[in-house]
Design a protein around this motif. Structure first.
Motif, PDB file in Angstrom:
ATOM      1  N   PHE A   1       0.743  -1.289  -0.013  1.00  0.00           N
ATOM      2  CA  PHE A   1       0.008   0.215   0.107  1.00  0.00           C
ATOM      3  C   PHE A   1       0.901   1.304   0.032  1.00  0.00           C
ATOM      4  CE2 PHE A   1      -2.938   2.525   2.992  1.00  0.00           C
ATOM      5  CZ  PHE A   1      -3.556   3.329   1.887  1.00  0.00           C
ATOM      6  N   THR A   2       1.060   1.939  -1.188  1.00  0.00           N
ATOM      7  CA  THR A   2       1.904   3.000  -1.240  1.00  0.00           C
ATOM      8  C   THR A   2       1.173   4.552  -0.847  1.00  0.00           C
ATOM      9  OG1 THR A   2       2.937   2.007  -3.063  1.00  0.00           O
ATOM     10  CG2 THR A   2       3.060   4.634  -2.905  1.00  0.00           C
TER      11      THR A   2
ATOM     12  N   VAL B   1       3.101  -1.260   4.015  1.00  0.00           N
ATOM     13  CA  VAL B   1       2.787   0.188   4.075  1.00  0.00           C
ATOM     14  C   VAL B   1       4.130   0.549   3.648  1.00  0.00           C
ATOM     15  CG1 VAL B   1       2.208   2.238   4.794  1.00  0.00           C
ATOM     16  CG2 VAL B   1       1.091   0.296   5.754  1.00  0.00           C
ATOM     17  N   LYS B   2       4.099   1.447   2.416  1.00  0.00           N
ATOM     18  CA  LYS B   2       5.125   1.824   1.514  1.00  0.00           C
ATOM     19  C   LYS B   2       5.208   3.545   1.650  1.00  0.00           C
ATOM     20  CE  LYS B   2       7.460   2.367  -2.824  1.00  0.00           C
ATOM     21  NZ  LYS B   2       7.281   3.702  -2.771  1.00  0.00           N
ATOM     22  N   GLY B   3       6.246   3.889   2.085  1.00  0.00           N
ATOM     23  CA  GLY B   3       6.373   5.376   2.281  1.00  0.00           C
ATOM     24  C   GLY B   3       6.465   5.928   3.755  1.00  0.00           C
ATOM     25  N   VAL B   4       6.449   5.063   4.713  1.00  0.00           N
ATOM     26  CA  VAL B   4       6.553   5.578   6.043  1.00  0.00           C
ATOM     27  C   VAL B   4       7.863   6.128   6.285  1.00  0.00           C
ATOM     28  CG1 VAL B   4       6.522   4.833   8.306  1.00  0.00           C
ATOM     29  CG2 VAL B   4       5.419   3.519   6.679  1.00  0.00           C
ATOM     30  N   GLN B   5       7.840   7.519   6.909  1.00  0.00           N
ATOM     31  CA  GLN B   5       8.861   8.451   6.979  1.00  0.00           C
ATOM     32  C   GLN B   5       9.251   8.656   8.316  1.00  0.00           C
ATOM     33  OE1 GLN B   5       9.111  11.088   3.254  1.00  0.00           O
ATOM     34  NE2 GLN B   5       7.045   9.992   2.976  1.00  0.00           N
ATOM     35  N   THR B   6       8.642   8.107   9.309  1.00  0.00           N
ATOM     36  CA  THR B   6       8.899   8.620  10.687  1.00  0.00           C
ATOM     37  C   THR B   6       8.973   7.477  11.642  1.00  0.00           C
ATOM     38  OG1 THR B   6       6.789   9.317  11.231  1.00  0.00           O
ATOM     39  CG2 THR B   6       8.290  11.043  10.306  1.00  0.00           C
TER      40      THR B   6
ATOM     41  N   ALA C   1      -1.841  -0.365  13.808  1.00  0.00           N
ATOM     42  CA  ALA C   1      -2.779  -1.060  12.544  1.00  0.00           C
ATOM     43  C   ALA C   1      -2.856  -2.049  12.423  1.00  0.00           C
ATOM     44  CB  ALA C   1      -2.498   0.053  11.585  1.00  0.00           C
ATOM     45  N   GLY C   2      -1.909  -3.047  12.671  1.00  0.00           N
ATOM     46  CA  GLY C   2      -1.904  -4.363  12.373  1.00  0.00           C
ATOM     47  C   GLY C   2      -1.436  -4.832  11.261  1.00  0.00           C
ATOM     48  N   VAL C   3      -0.484  -3.977  10.337  1.00  0.00           N
ATOM     49  CA  VAL C   3       0.046  -4.449   9.151  1.00  0.00           C
ATOM     50  C   VAL C   3       1.158  -5.289   9.417  1.00  0.00           C
ATOM     51  CG1 VAL C   3      -1.017  -2.427   7.993  1.00  0.00           C
ATOM     52  CG2 VAL C   3       1.360  -2.596   8.900  1.00  0.00           C
ATOM     53  N   GLU C   4       1.581  -6.082   8.544  1.00  0.00           N
ATOM     54  CA  GLU C   4       2.778  -7.056   8.689  1.00  0.00           C
ATOM     55  C   GLU C   4       4.139  -6.423   8.195  1.00  0.00           C
ATOM     56  OE1 GLU C   4      -1.076  -9.405   8.237  1.00  0.00           O
ATOM     57  OE2 GLU C   4      -0.033  -7.734   7.051  1.00  0.00           O
ATOM     58  N   GLY C   5       4.035  -5.399   7.507  1.00  0.00           N
ATOM     59  CA  GLY C   5       5.393  -4.729   7.062  1.00  0.00           C
ATOM     60  C   GLY C   5       5.502  -3.262   6.811  1.00  0.00           C
ATOM     61  N   VAL C   6       6.351  -2.613   6.899  1.00  0.00           N
ATOM     62  CA  VAL C   6       6.642  -1.360   6.519  1.00  0.00           C
ATOM     63  C   VAL C   6       7.769  -1.073   5.668  1.00  0.00           C
ATOM     64  CG1 VAL C   6       5.376  -0.222   8.477  1.00  0.00           C
ATOM     65  CG2 VAL C   6       7.743  -0.538   8.731  1.00  0.00           C
ATOM     66  N   LEU C   7       7.612  -0.334   4.763  1.00  0.00           N
ATOM     67  CA  LEU C   7       8.852  -0.028   3.786  1.00  0.00           C
ATOM     68  C   LEU C   7       9.229   1.588   3.976  1.00  0.00           C
ATOM     69  CD1 LEU C   7      10.705  -0.340   1.544  1.00  0.00           C
ATOM     70  CD2 LEU C   7       9.010   0.000  -0.043  1.00  0.00           C
ATOM     71  N   LEU C   8      10.267   1.717   4.744  1.00  0.00           N
ATOM     72  CA  LEU C   8      10.789   3.204   4.655  1.00  0.00           C
ATOM     73  C   LEU C   8      11.356   3.707   3.335  1.00  0.00           C
ATOM     74  CD1 LEU C   8      13.242   2.617   7.820  1.00  0.00           C
ATOM     75  CD2 LEU C   8      10.635   3.289   8.021  1.00  0.00           C
ATOM     76  N   SER C   9      10.700   4.778   2.775  1.00  0.00           N
ATOM     77  CA  SER C   9      10.828   5.096   1.736  1.00  0.00           C
ATOM     78  C   SER C   9      10.139   6.776   1.596  1.00  0.00           C
ATOM     79  CB  SER C   9      10.017   4.304   0.756  1.00  0.00           C
ATOM     80  OG  SER C   9      10.188   4.737  -0.705  1.00  0.00           O
ATOM     81  N   ASN C  10      10.958   7.476   0.785  1.00  0.00           N
ATOM     82  CA  ASN C  10      10.481   8.707   0.267  1.00  0.00           C
ATOM     83  C   ASN C  10      10.141   8.762  -1.241  1.00  0.00           C
ATOM     84  OD1 ASN C  10      13.003   9.244  -0.718  1.00  0.00           O
ATOM     85  ND2 ASN C  10      13.734   9.818   1.184  1.00  0.00           N
ATOM     86  N   HIS C  11       9.821   7.383  -1.796  1.00  0.00           N
ATOM     87  CA  HIS C  11       9.355   7.570  -3.175  1.00  0.00           C
ATOM     88  C   HIS C  11      10.553   7.689  -4.310  1.00  0.00           C
ATOM     89  CE1 HIS C  11       6.070   6.316  -5.466  1.00  0.00           C
ATOM     90  NE2 HIS C  11       6.319   7.116  -6.461  1.00  0.00           N
TER      91      HIS C  11
ATOM     92  N   VAL D   1      13.481  -1.218   3.716  1.00  0.00           N
ATOM     93  CA  VAL D   1      14.085   0.180   3.212  1.00  0.00           C
ATOM     94  C   VAL D   1      14.273   0.278   1.799  1.00  0.00           C
ATOM     95  CG1 VAL D   1      16.497  -0.340   3.911  1.00  0.00           C
ATOM     96  CG2 VAL D   1      15.691   1.838   3.990  1.00  0.00           C
ATOM     97  N   ASP D   2      14.190   1.208   1.312  1.00  0.00           N
ATOM     98  CA  ASP D   2      14.542   1.727  -0.197  1.00  0.00           C
ATOM     99  C   ASP D   2      15.034   3.008  -0.125  1.00  0.00           C
ATOM    100  OD1 ASP D   2      12.635   3.192  -0.561  1.00  0.00           O
ATOM    101  OD2 ASP D   2      11.603   1.976  -2.244  1.00  0.00           O
ATOM    102  N   GLY D   3      15.614   3.276  -1.638  1.00  0.00           N
ATOM    103  CA  GLY D   3      16.057   4.622  -1.914  1.00  0.00           C
ATOM    104  C   GLY D   3      17.578   4.862  -1.713  1.00  0.00           C
ATOM    105  N   GLY D   4      18.311   4.950  -2.899  1.00  0.00           N
ATOM    106  CA  GLY D   4      19.649   5.446  -2.735  1.00  0.00           C
ATOM    107  C   GLY D   4      20.463   4.347  -2.645  1.00  0.00           C
ATOM    108  N   ILE D   5      20.200   3.086  -2.634  1.00  0.00           N
ATOM    109  CA  ILE D   5      21.066   2.037  -2.530  1.00  0.00           C
ATOM    110  C   ILE D   5      21.519   1.553  -4.022  1.00  0.00           C
ATOM    111  CG2 ILE D   5      21.081  -0.635  -2.120  1.00  0.00           C
ATOM    112  CD1 ILE D   5      18.559   0.116   0.012  1.00  0.00           C
ATOM    113  N   ARG D   6      23.048   1.499  -3.756  1.00  0.00           N
ATOM    114  CA  ARG D   6      23.592   1.410  -5.132  1.00  0.00           C
ATOM    115  C   ARG D   6      24.816   0.412  -4.910  1.00  0.00           C
ATOM    116  NH1 ARG D   6      19.954   3.350  -6.367  1.00  0.00           N
ATOM    117  NH2 ARG D   6      19.308   5.249  -7.755  1.00  0.00           N
ATOM    118  N   THR D   7      25.014  -0.355  -3.793  1.00  0.00           N
ATOM    119  CA  THR D   7      26.177  -1.270  -3.631  1.00  0.00           C
ATOM    120  C   THR D   7      25.764  -2.251  -2.544  1.00  0.00           C
ATOM    121  OG1 THR D   7      27.375  -0.132  -1.822  1.00  0.00           O
ATOM    122  CG2 THR D   7      27.878   0.591  -4.040  1.00  0.00           C
ATOM    123  N   GLY D   8      26.373  -3.406  -2.762  1.00  0.00           N
ATOM    124  CA  GLY D   8      26.111  -4.404  -1.789  1.00  0.00           C
ATOM    125  C   GLY D   8      26.734  -3.897  -0.194  1.00  0.00           C
TER     126      GLY D   8
END
Length: 555
Positions: A339-340, A409-414, A424-434, A467-474
């Protein structure tokens, strides 16, 4: 050099972006077939089916026999053909026809429902819209139209001739493709980005690379990883090990997934299908974009047996449309839904906006009440107009009502909102600023991850944090895993790799990242993902005083 062709026959040659025609420029070109006559049987077949006659096959002597074209022509099978002159008469907000793949559609009633808004349709009203439609829509996009809105085939002989010049961009792409290294020569994810800038069309590059406003968040997403350094442990047997792991109960060969990045057809004619196939071959998880340029069914059919996918959802302003989509997704049973929520309002994506004239020219004032657009749509705005800006925490129960699989929930930022997601009972969060494409000056996701590790480490036991955003290396991946992420998302590099080398590029990009993860974790003293622990990563500089992470015990 000029190319002359029938506008209608462009559905055969231009239904995808120009890069499709240039993608294989190194292949020998097939000579065009030329004919000075056409049999009555062939002509009757063409008229009955609505198949376009290529300019090279259109007999000049036959065309000269007609001084004009009727509004409607009947074939031997009583199928009516609609003349192009008739289509041109219907180009207003109250009476709007378009041609797509040789079929005439009345989209007047659909204007208000179009996800990208009515402006881009009105800009192409009364015309053949195939060329702009194909790269931005999945094959089943027209299925939402009612039968009465499908008016019938256009008369191919009534279509006008156009002269299209080979542009400087065409020449640029063709020359860059000749210099493009083989996929095995790509050693870093950055290599795909560098070559993507050279071989992708201006429209594709602008959409993939674009970020909000002055792009501070976009740049900070990558730069922030330089603030976190690893503390390798020594004398640990690292001769064997692997990168297998799981998140939300989904098994994967490596601790990263392919983020739901849209419009892959802008880079390669097979679009997201390439990504689905690559993920299956490598045992990785693909998050399918809600704005994919391939159909959901199309991608699901390309999966290997048991191949997991996550489906991204944006809630529609029309909740009935969202409900119908959720029911369809539930039947397909993805491993999870994403859910974005990090695009509550459409920002200006600067590069995309500068290239917007390629996607949607200014709408002509066809009616007094329709004002010309001062800011024509870029790709991002053209595909996102349906998204509801009035989201709330009540929408999570709405999704749960129709979906039985885990919700991310995608896009959590705090940290505070991560805690609310737990409640809220969701199973996962994706820390992301799109990807820095929404709120400029939003914090980098890795910084939010570090805050959770320092301030609320208990959260990691209650919910899977991605988490996503800016990852470019292992090494970036290993840092995020050490701070508590269960997995990370990779977006733009996959689009670049697909644009440069297709499926092989996507596979190579994933292999590069997997190799770097394996190398980094072993050199840091871990042989499996569970051995990558918080004490292995923290702020750059000496860990003394206030710079010492609170989760690291004193020596």
């Amino acid at each position: 050099m000029l190319r002359t062709r029938s506008l209608f026959s462009s559905c055969l040659t231009d239904s995808l972006p120009r890069q499709r025609r240039l993608f294989n420029t190194l292949r020998p070109r097939q000579p065009r077939i030329r004919s000075v006559a056409i049999t009555a049987t062939v002509l009757a077949t063409v008229l009955a089916t609505g198949i376009a006659i290529h300019t090279a096959l259109r007999p000049r002597v036959l065309l000269e026999e007609f001084s004009g074209y009727p509004t409607v022509t009947k074939t031997g099978s009583d199928q009516e053909l609609i003349s192009y002159d008739e289509v041109q008469k219907h180009k207003t907000k109250d009476d709007c026809w378009v041609i797509i793949d040789g079929t005439v559609y009345d989209v007047t009633e659909f204007l208000a429902q179009h996800p990208g808004g009515e402006g881009i349709i009105l800009a192409n009203a009364g015309k053949d819209a195939t060329k702009i439609f194909k790269p931005l829509h999945p094959p089943d996009a027209l299925d939402m139209l009612e039968e009465h809105q499908r008016l019938g085939p256009v008369d191919p002989l009534s279509m006008p001739e156009v002269v299209e010049e080979i542009t400087d961009e065409d020449r640029r792409i063709e020359e860059a493709r000749k210099r493009l290294p083989p996929v095995d020569a790509m050693l870093l994810l950055q290599d795909f980005e560098d070559w993507g800038a050279k071989v992708l069309s201006g429209t594709a590059w602008a959409y993939y690379r674009s970020a909000a406003d002055s792009e501070h968040t976009f740049n900070e997403n990558s730069n922030s990883y330089e603030r976190y350094w690893l503390r390798p442990r020594i004398l640990r047997k690292v001769g064997s090990g692997d990168t297998k792991t799981s998140f939300l109960g989904i098994d994967t060969e490596s601790p990263f997934f392919i983020s739901p990045a849209a419009m892959a057809k802008l880079g390669h004619p097979l679009g997201e299908v390439n990504i689905t196939r690559a993920a299956g071959r490598l045992g990785l998880v693909q998050a399918i974009s809600a704005n994919a340029s391939c159909g959901l069914d199309e991608m699901m059919e390309e999966r290997l047996p048991g191949q997991p996918v996550i489906y991204q959802i944006y809630l529609n302003k029309n909740r009935q449309a969202s409900e119908a989509l959720l029911k369809k997704v539930e039947k397909l049973k993805p491993a999870a839904v994403m859910f974005t929520v990090d695009v509550p309002w459409q920002s200006k994506r600067t590069l995309d906006a500068r290239a917007k004239h390629v996607v949607a020219p200014v709408v002509e004032d066809t009616e007094p009440q329709l004002k010309p657009s001062k800011s024509p749509l870029g790709v991002s705005e053209a595909i996102g107009g349906y998204q509801d800006p009035n989201l709330s925490w009540d929408d999570i129960p709405f999704i749960r009502k129709h979906i039985s699989v885990p919700i991310i929930v995608k896009g959590v930022q705090t940290v505070e909102d991560v805690d609310l997601c737990v409640k809220a009972g969701v199973e996962g969060v994706l820390l992301s600023n799109h990807g820095g494409r929404s709120c400029d000056y939003a914090a980098a996701p890795i910084d939010i991850l570090y805050e959770i590790r320092c301030l609320r480490p208990d959260i990691f036991d209650k919910i899977d944090v991605l988490v996503d955003g800016g990852i470019r290396t292992g090494a970036d991946v290993v840092k995020a895993l050490a701070l508590g992420a269960k997995a990370v998302g990779i977006g733009r590099p996959i689009l670049y790799a697909n644009g440069t080398h297709g499926q092989e590029g996507v596979e190579r990009a994933c292999q590069i990242l997997q190799e770097e993860i394996n190398n980094t974790m072993r050199n840091a003293g871990a042989t499996k993902i569970s051995e990558i622990v918080p004490e292995m990563c923290g702020p750059a500089g000496p860990w003394v005083g206030q710079n010492r992470p609170p989760y690291v015990p004193n020596p």
